[in-house]
Design a protein around this motif. Structure first.
Motif, mmCIF file in Angstrom:
data_model
loop_
_atom_site.group_PDB
_atom_site.id
_atom_site.type_symbol
_atom_site.label_atom_id
_atom_site.label_comp_id
_atom_site.label_asym_id
_atom_site.label_seq_id
_atom_site.Cartn_x
_atom_site.Cartn_y
_atom_site.Cartn_z
ATOM 1 N N GLY A 137 1.652 -6.871 -1.159
ATOM 2 C CA GLY A 137 2.531 -6.886 0.050
ATOM 3 C C GLY A 137 1.393 -7.484 1.335
ATOM 4 O O GLY A 137 0.821 -8.800 0.927
ATOM 5 N N ARG A 138 1.517 -7.248 2.284
ATOM 6 C CA ARG A 138 0.635 -7.797 3.617
ATOM 7 C C ARG A 138 -0.892 -7.645 3.120
ATOM 8 O O ARG A 138 -1.567 -8.249 4.364
ATOM 9 N N ASP A 155 8.728 -5.227 -6.929
ATOM 10 C CA ASP A 155 8.261 -6.104 -5.781
ATOM 11 C C ASP A 155 8.821 -7.350 -6.160
ATOM 12 O O ASP A 155 8.560 -8.042 -7.224
ATOM 13 N N LYS A 156 9.113 -7.968 -4.897
ATOM 14 C CA LYS A 156 9.783 -9.545 -5.006
ATOM 15 C C LYS A 156 8.384 -10.259 -4.888
ATOM 16 O O LYS A 156 8.618 -11.714 -5.447
ATOM 17 N N VAL A 204 -3.053 -0.072 7.677
ATOM 18 C CA VAL A 204 -2.978 0.304 6.075
ATOM 19 C C VAL A 204 -3.055 1.693 5.874
ATOM 20 O O VAL A 204 -2.379 2.304 5.017
ATOM 21 N N TYR A 233 -8.807 -6.567 7.408
ATOM 22 C CA TYR A 233 -9.501 -5.192 7.174
ATOM 23 C C TYR A 233 -8.836 -3.952 7.403
ATOM 24 O O TYR A 233 -7.632 -4.243 8.337
ATOM 25 N N ILE A 257 0.866 -1.105 0.140
ATOM 26 C CA ILE A 257 -0.001 0.093 -0.047
ATOM 27 C C ILE A 257 0.783 1.181 -0.233
ATOM 28 O O ILE A 257 0.626 2.315 -0.775
ATOM 29 N N ALA A 258 1.774 1.285 0.756
ATOM 30 C CA ALA A 258 2.729 2.359 0.870
ATOM 31 C C ALA A 258 3.472 2.817 -0.524
ATOM 32 O O ALA A 258 3.427 3.662 -1.094
ATOM 33 N N ASP A 293 4.255 1.342 6.558
ATOM 34 C CA ASP A 293 3.296 1.286 8.013
ATOM 35 C C ASP A 293 4.401 1.335 9.257
ATOM 36 O O ASP A 293 3.941 2.002 10.274
ATOM 37 N N VAL A 339 14.906 -6.871 -5.236
ATOM 38 C CA VAL A 339 16.180 -5.727 -5.124
ATOM 39 C C VAL A 339 16.992 -6.202 -4.143
ATOM 40 O O VAL A 339 16.721 -6.359 -2.868
ATOM 41 N N ARG A 392 2.944 -7.008 11.993
ATOM 42 C CA ARG A 392 2.500 -5.861 12.445
ATOM 43 C C ARG A 392 3.813 -5.263 12.972
ATOM 44 O O ARG A 392 4.725 -5.763 13.490
HETATM 45 C C1 LIG Z 1 -1.895 -10.952 9.680
HETATM 46 C C2 LIG Z 1 -1.880 -9.614 9.379
HETATM 47 C C3 LIG Z 1 -2.878 -8.716 10.046
HETATM 48 C C4 LIG Z 1 -3.091 -7.229 9.940
HETATM 49 N N1 LIG Z 1 -4.054 -6.820 10.448
HETATM 50 C C5 LIG Z 1 -4.287 -5.397 10.088
HETATM 51 C C6 LIG Z 1 -5.265 -4.890 10.436
HETATM 52 O O1 LIG Z 1 -6.304 -5.343 11.005
HETATM 53 N N2 LIG Z 1 -5.510 -3.348 10.128
HETATM 54 C C7 LIG Z 1 -4.690 -2.766 9.394
HETATM 55 O O2 LIG Z 1 -4.832 -1.745 9.000
HETATM 56 N N3 LIG Z 1 -3.580 -3.125 9.371
HETATM 57 C C8 LIG Z 1 -3.309 -4.814 9.388
HETATM 58 N N4 LIG Z 1 -2.192 -5.139 9.189
HETATM 59 C C9 LIG Z 1 -1.032 -4.484 8.632
HETATM 60 C C10 LIG Z 1 -1.010 -4.010 7.209
HETATM 61 O O3 LIG Z 1 -1.181 -5.162 6.268
HETATM 62 C C11 LIG Z 1 0.213 -3.429 6.883
HETATM 63 O O4 LIG Z 1 0.256 -2.006 7.652
HETATM 64 C C12 LIG Z 1 0.438 -2.715 5.385
HETATM 65 O O5 LIG Z 1 -0.278 -3.628 4.566
HETATM 66 C C13 LIG Z 1 1.676 -2.293 5.158
HETATM 67 O O6 LIG Z 1 1.689 -1.932 3.773
HETATM 68 P P1 LIG Z 1 3.230 -1.393 3.294
HETATM 69 O O7 LIG Z 1 3.199 -1.000 1.859
HETATM 70 O O8 LIG Z 1 3.857 -0.541 4.287
HETATM 71 O O9 LIG Z 1 4.396 -2.861 3.500
HETATM 72 P P2 LIG Z 1 4.240 -4.046 2.934
HETATM 73 O O10 LIG Z 1 2.675 -4.602 2.517
HETATM 74 O O11 LIG Z 1 4.792 -5.084 3.642
HETATM 75 O O12 LIG Z 1 4.706 -3.893 1.437
HETATM 76 C C14 LIG Z 1 6.021 -4.058 1.333
HETATM 77 C C15 LIG Z 1 6.448 -4.536 -0.081
HETATM 78 O O13 LIG Z 1 7.920 -4.476 -0.348
HETATM 79 C C16 LIG Z 1 8.244 -5.580 -1.052
HETATM 80 N N5 LIG Z 1 9.526 -5.963 -0.766
HETATM 81 C C17 LIG Z 1 10.104 -6.225 0.430
HETATM 82 N N6 LIG Z 1 11.847 -6.325 0.067
HETATM 83 C C18 LIG Z 1 11.646 -6.156 -1.041
HETATM 84 C C19 LIG Z 1 12.915 -6.242 -1.975
HETATM 85 N N7 LIG Z 1 14.157 -6.350 -1.621
HETATM 86 N N8 LIG Z 1 12.562 -6.151 -3.444
HETATM 87 C C20 LIG Z 1 11.450 -5.834 -3.835
HETATM 88 N N9 LIG Z 1 10.384 -5.841 -2.955
HETATM 89 C C21 LIG Z 1 10.515 -6.026 -1.696
HETATM 90 C C22 LIG Z 1 7.322 -6.925 -0.439
HETATM 91 O O14 LIG Z 1 7.165 -7.951 -1.319
HETATM 92 C C23 LIG Z 1 5.895 -6.291 -0.081
HETATM 93 O O15 LIG Z 1 5.120 -6.569 -1.317
HETATM 94 C C24 LIG Z 1 -2.003 -6.769 9.342
HETATM 95 C C25 LIG Z 1 -0.831 -7.506 8.647
HETATM 96 C C26 LIG Z 1 -0.791 -8.766 8.768
HETATM 97 C C27 LIG Z 1 0.238 -9.397 8.190
#
Ligand SMILES: Cc1cc2nc3c(=O)[nH]c(=O)nc-3n(C[C@H](O)[C@H](O)[C@H](O)COP(=O)(O)OP(=O)(O)OC[C@H]3O[C@@H](n4cnc5c(N)ncnc54)[C@H](O)[C@@H]3O)c2cc1C
Length: 326
Positions: free
Chosen positions: A37-38, A30-31, A304, A55, A10-11, A297, A123, A275
């Motif tokens: 992602g999450r 993205d890998k 999210v 959610y 999402i970020a 995050d 990467v 988390r």
């Molecule tokens: C089990 C679980 C329950 C959750 N419950 C909630 C909830 O109830 N409410 C809520 O708001 N949030 C919840 N979250 C958290 C939420 O999913 C995250 O806050 C949010 O999705 C984070 O987004 P992001 O883009 O910061 O990171 P990520 O979604 O982790 O994205 C990072 C991306 O970077 C990629 N990446 C990493 N290293 C590399 C590399 N070297 N080269 C290429 N790509 C790379 C990864 O593949 C990933 O796709 C939960 C998460 C989990 C796992």
């Protein structure tokens, strides 16, 4: 201007959309097998199961506006249930819970539409050279040279990428603490006889249980429950085999229900960095060192909403720098 974004969660996608809306082209790597992602959903023989974020919520005005646009586009819907605290069955906090439809990964897919996203690319090196940042993927191939890089991997992964080129930034990233989570999708032969759709177990190995069919546009799915282990249990058993985790958590679920679920299939997924226990709560919403930005995050608040805000804040900062240099 050549800009690379590492991570299509999402970020990363929020940053890429912000840059694209200012007509700045970016390349996202993205890998994973797809964006999200999450928030990705796991494909199984029984359809997709949301094993990551179940959610999300929207508290601040900027994200609420974005959520309204996603709702208008038909990408998200409210999940109108009140989870209970278990085993007491008291209602949990009353708040609007939002889900993407028909599966969580639909949100990232929608956000990635029209963007230049390369999936399946890990990467493994970021190096500062005379004319810019050079990125290499894990087989050593160069991905190109970029004027600015936005890194949105979870904190421990970001830290290891930054250790050599930016030790100061890596040390800042190291302050964020992330926790693991084992998640299990349970496909059942027949529905359970329970009076709740989702719950937060207050003791034992589980911290979250939810009936997938109670989510909007999922009613036609087979009877699936999703279980999350607590951070403490996940941390203690992080190296367990998936089968063992599935069977322990199914047993914990049966104890909670006082009923043995008839399980057709149990799919366990390990999130090493699920988390954020201690986010940085960085006032700007991102970290910065010259033309390298960190967002995610863990920089804001571990949700999210925070991920979306962080990516957007970093992209806006980058746009300001671009304007200044023109
Ligand atoms: C089990 C679980 C329950 C959750 N419950 C909630 C909830 O109830 N409410 C809520 O708001 N949030 C919840 N979250 C958290 C939420 O999913 C995250 O806050 C949010 O999705 C984070 O987004 P992001 O883009 O910061 O990171 P990520 O979604 O982790 O994205 C990072 C991306 O970077 C990629 N990446 C990493 N290293 C590399 C590399 N070297 N080269 C290429 N790509 C790379 C990864 O593949 C990933 O796709 C939960 C998460 C989990 C796992």
């Amino acid at each position: 201007m050549r800009i690379a974004i590492i991570g299509a969660g999402i970020a990363g996608l929020s940053a890429a959309q912000t840059l694209r809306s200012a007509d700045v082209e970016v390349t996202v790597y993205d890998k994973g097998r797809g964006p999200g992602g999450r928030t990705v959903s796991k494909r199984t023989d029984h359809g997709s199961i949301d094993l990551g974020a179940p959610y999300f919520t929207a508290r601040e005005a900027d994200f609420r506006d974005q959520v309204a646009r996603w709702a208008h586009a038909g990408v998200i819907e409210p999940w109108s249930i009140t989870p209970v605290v278990l085993p007491e069955r008291q209602p949990a906090r009353d708040q609007a819970r939002l889900v993407a439809v028909p599966r969580m990964s639909a949100l990232a897919k929608h956000m990635a539409d029209g963007l230049n996203v390369h999936v399946g690319v890990q990467v493994s090196e970021i190096n500062r050279e005379l004319t810019g940042w050079v990125l290499r993927e894990r087989h050593g191939e160069t991905l190109g040279e970029f004027d600015a890089v936005l890194l949105t991997a979870p904190a421990p992964q970001a830290q290891s990428l930054l250790a050599e080129p930016c030790p100061g930034l890596a040390a800042q990233v190291a302050q964020a603490r992330m926790q693991p989570c084992w998640a299990v999708g349970l496909v059942l032969e027949r529905p359970l006889n329970v009076d709740f759709a989702a719950g937060f177990p207050s003791r034992g190995p589980l911290s979250w249980v939810a009936h997938a069919g109670s989510r909007p546009q999922r009613a036609q799915w087979p009877d699936i429950w999703v279980l999350h282990a607590s951070a403490a249990w996940s941390e203690a058993n992080i190296e367990w085999a998936a089968d063992q985790v599935a069977s322990e958590l199914t047993e914990a679920f049966a104890d909670l229900l006082r009923e043995t679920p008839a399980v057709t299939q149990a799919i366990a997924h390990r999130w090493r960095f699920a988390r954020t226990r201690e986010p940085l709560a960085a006032p700007a919403g991102f970290l910065e060192h010259e033309d390298l930005y960190c967002a995610g995050d863990w920089v804001t608040d571990g949700r999210v909403e925070g991920a979306w805000q962080s990516g957007r804040a970093a992209a806006m900062r980058l746009l300001t720098r671009l304007d200044d240099s023109r």
